[in-house]
Design a protein around this motif. Sequence first.
Motif, PDB file in Angstrom:
ATOM      1  N   UNK A 104       0.828  -1.204   0.000  1.00  0.00           N
ATOM      2  CA  UNK A 104       0.000   0.000   0.000  1.00  0.00           C
ATOM      3  C   UNK A 104       0.862   1.254   0.000  1.00  0.00           C
ATOM      4  N   UNK A 105       2.021   1.206   0.664  1.00  0.00           N
ATOM      5  CA  UNK A 105       2.923   2.363   0.660  1.00  0.00           C
ATOM      6  C   UNK A 105       3.467   2.633  -0.737  1.00  0.00           C
ATOM      7  N   UNK A 106       3.621   1.594  -1.537  1.00  0.00           N
ATOM      8  CA  UNK A 106       4.087   1.777  -2.909  1.00  0.00           C
ATOM      9  C   UNK A 106       3.083   2.569  -3.742  1.00  0.00           C
ATOM     10  N   UNK A 107       1.790   2.474  -3.411  1.00  0.00           N
ATOM     11  CA  UNK A 107       0.785   3.272  -4.108  1.00  0.00           C
ATOM     12  C   UNK A 107       1.044   4.756  -3.879  1.00  0.00           C
ATOM     13  N   UNK A 108       1.345   5.110  -2.627  1.00  0.00           N
ATOM     14  CA  UNK A 108       1.660   6.508  -2.328  1.00  0.00           C
ATOM     15  C   UNK A 108       2.957   6.931  -3.002  1.00  0.00           C
ATOM     16  N   UNK A 109       3.924   6.019  -3.074  1.00  0.00           N
ATOM     17  CA  UNK A 109       5.210   6.352  -3.692  1.00  0.00           C
ATOM     18  C   UNK A 109       5.052   6.624  -5.182  1.00  0.00           C
ATOM     19  N   UNK A 110       4.224   5.834  -5.871  1.00  0.00           N
ATOM     20  CA  UNK A 110       4.036   6.047  -7.307  1.00  0.00           C
ATOM     21  C   UNK A 110       3.331   7.372  -7.594  1.00  0.00           C
ATOM     22  N   UNK A 111       2.531   7.871  -6.622  1.00  0.00           N
ATOM     23  CA  UNK A 111       1.863   9.166  -6.784  1.00  0.00           C
ATOM     24  C   UNK A 111       2.691  10.315  -6.222  1.00  0.00           C
ATOM     25  N   UNK A 136       3.359  11.082  -3.100  1.00  0.00           N
ATOM     26  CA  UNK A 136       2.652  11.703  -1.992  1.00  0.00           C
ATOM     27  C   UNK A 136       3.196  11.161  -0.677  1.00  0.00           C
ATOM     28  N   UNK A 137       3.448  12.024   0.307  1.00  0.00           N
ATOM     29  CA  UNK A 137       3.954  11.541   1.595  1.00  0.00           C
ATOM     30  C   UNK A 137       2.859  10.864   2.403  1.00  0.00           C
ATOM     31  N   UNK A 138       3.265   9.971   3.311  1.00  0.00           N
ATOM     32  CA  UNK A 138       2.336   9.253   4.165  1.00  0.00           C
ATOM     33  C   UNK A 138       2.251   9.852   5.565  1.00  0.00           C
ATOM     34  N   UNK A 139       2.805  11.002   5.770  1.00  0.00           N
ATOM     35  CA  UNK A 139       2.779  11.650   7.074  1.00  0.00           C
ATOM     36  C   UNK A 139       1.353  12.106   7.392  1.00  0.00           C
ATOM     37  N   UNK A 140       0.809  11.641   8.540  1.00  0.00           N
ATOM     38  CA  UNK A 140      -0.555  11.995   8.908  1.00  0.00           C
ATOM     39  C   UNK A 140      -0.712  13.492   9.126  1.00  0.00           C
ATOM     40  N   UNK A 141       0.339  14.134   9.637  1.00  0.00           N
ATOM     41  CA  UNK A 141       0.251  15.557   9.929  1.00  0.00           C
ATOM     42  C   UNK A 141       0.105  16.387   8.662  1.00  0.00           C
ATOM     43  N   UNK A 142       0.617  15.898   7.536  1.00  0.00           N
ATOM     44  CA  UNK A 142       0.531  16.636   6.280  1.00  0.00           C
ATOM     45  C   UNK A 142      -0.833  16.460   5.613  1.00  0.00           C
ATOM     46  N   UNK A 143      -1.439  15.296   5.752  1.00  0.00           N
ATOM     47  CA  UNK A 143      -2.784  15.084   5.236  1.00  0.00           C
ATOM     48  C   UNK A 143      -2.892  14.825   3.754  1.00  0.00           C
ATOM     49  N   UNK A 148      -6.528  -5.276   7.581  1.00  0.00           N
ATOM     50  CA  UNK A 148      -6.091  -5.113   6.196  1.00  0.00           C
ATOM     51  C   UNK A 148      -5.743  -3.652   5.932  1.00  0.00           C
ATOM     52  N   UNK A 149      -4.500  -3.335   5.556  1.00  0.00           N
ATOM     53  CA  UNK A 149      -4.134  -1.945   5.260  1.00  0.00           C
ATOM     54  C   UNK A 149      -4.674  -1.513   3.901  1.00  0.00           C
ATOM     55  N   UNK A 150      -5.110  -0.260   3.811  1.00  0.00           N
ATOM     56  CA  UNK A 150      -5.671   0.273   2.569  1.00  0.00           C
ATOM     57  C   UNK A 150      -5.182   1.697   2.363  1.00  0.00           C
ATOM     58  N   UNK A 151      -4.586   1.959   1.198  1.00  0.00           N
ATOM     59  CA  UNK A 151      -4.123   3.304   0.876  1.00  0.00           C
ATOM     60  C   UNK A 151      -5.311   4.189   0.528  1.00  0.00           C
ATOM     61  N   UNK A 152      -5.346   5.397   1.121  1.00  0.00           N
ATOM     62  CA  UNK A 152      -6.417   6.344   0.844  1.00  0.00           C
ATOM     63  C   UNK A 152      -5.830   7.740   0.703  1.00  0.00           C
ATOM     64  N   UNK A 153      -6.392   8.515  -0.214  1.00  0.00           N
ATOM     65  CA  UNK A 153      -5.960   9.889  -0.437  1.00  0.00           C
ATOM     66  C   UNK A 153      -6.651  10.829   0.538  1.00  0.00           C
ATOM     67  N   UNK A 175      -3.229  18.402  -4.787  1.00  0.00           N
ATOM     68  CA  UNK A 175      -1.864  18.290  -5.300  1.00  0.00           C
ATOM     69  C   UNK A 175      -1.845  17.639  -6.682  1.00  0.00           C
ATOM     70  N   UNK A 176      -2.606  16.576  -6.864  1.00  0.00           N
ATOM     71  CA  UNK A 176      -2.642  15.903  -8.162  1.00  0.00           C
ATOM     72  C   UNK A 176      -3.281  16.791  -9.226  1.00  0.00           C
ATOM     73  N   UNK A 177      -4.299  17.562  -8.840  1.00  0.00           N
ATOM     74  CA  UNK A 177      -4.930  18.462  -9.801  1.00  0.00           C
ATOM     75  C   UNK A 177      -3.972  19.568 -10.232  1.00  0.00           C
TER      76      UNK A 177
END
Length: 335
Positions: free
Chosen positions: A76-83, A85-92, A115-120, A127-129
């Motif tokens: 799931x962390x790889x999903x964030x890496x390909x986009x 995007x950081x996984x820091x909760x404080x950044x959101x 079960x871990x699940x990646x969510x934006x 940021x993506x826009x």
Amino acid sequence: MTNASEQRQVPQPQGGAQAARRPIDTLKQVLGAESVQAQFRNALGAHKDAFVASLVDLFSGDRQLQECKPADVVAEALRAATLHLPLNKALGFSYIVVFRNATRRPDGSWARVATPTFMLGYKGYIQLAMRTGQYRTINADVVYEGELGRVDKLSGAIAFDGERLSDKIVGYFCHFELLNGFSKTLYMTVEEMARYARRYSPSLGRDVTWEQLAQKANDQTLTRAVGWTGNFNDMAIKTVLRRLLGKYGYLSVEMQTALAKDIEADDPMTVRDEALRQMEEAQTVDEARFEEVIDAETGEVVEKPKAEAEQPQPQPQPAPAEPAQPKPRQRKRAE
């Protein structure tokens, strides 16, 4: 000549070192694999080490993530890496949320599995826009009491030119304008948002009502939890962003992938909900057929089938009385 003491073998601890390994050690072992390192390197380049270090910090400080399989967390962390995007909760920007999914065991029983699940997050959508270079403006925020003005249902134009009367949140909006001049606005009330979350979010328990969710819009209690029950307003802003961009926005390949994965995570018609329902039904049947009793010899609490004597037995019905037969008439003898 070899002594008997030299021939004696040192007993090995049962279970080995693998049994005592901590979840964080297993995660580091998975991250140290060359194939995993190559995937992070291809996605992040020179920023790979910083991202992996932040993932280790996130995992070590989250007990729910430690209940998941480390390999699944890395996936799931790889999903964030390909986009990017950081996984820091404080950044959101993005999160890894743990769902208790219902899974069938080989013996046919059901169990909840972390079960871990990646969510934006809503900042991740913005940021993506912005990366597409097609948006002149994009904004999403809460609407306070009194700010909502004129609403044109035909054109979809919504004016927030009213005077703010209080700090009470009554709704949420998202607005964007493309470089070619196309613009669109979406507004949802707190009630509409709470009903939407109650219908579509699999992370909410069955005992959570939309009225309880609506109250969280103006709940000032601070919490570190994520999701609808932990941060209702952030999830609401993210929802209006996702719905508006998904329907009218300019979508890059990154945004299409993010939208597809995020909608899949919030889709109510998933196998996990059906599995959870079947698990609850099976549990109800087992509770009806079995009872917990204390074993007199061991003192353990065990499940045994309910005794037939406890079940109400039908009472025997008396046999119906046979109708009386008429006596035969006797003839008088002629004298």
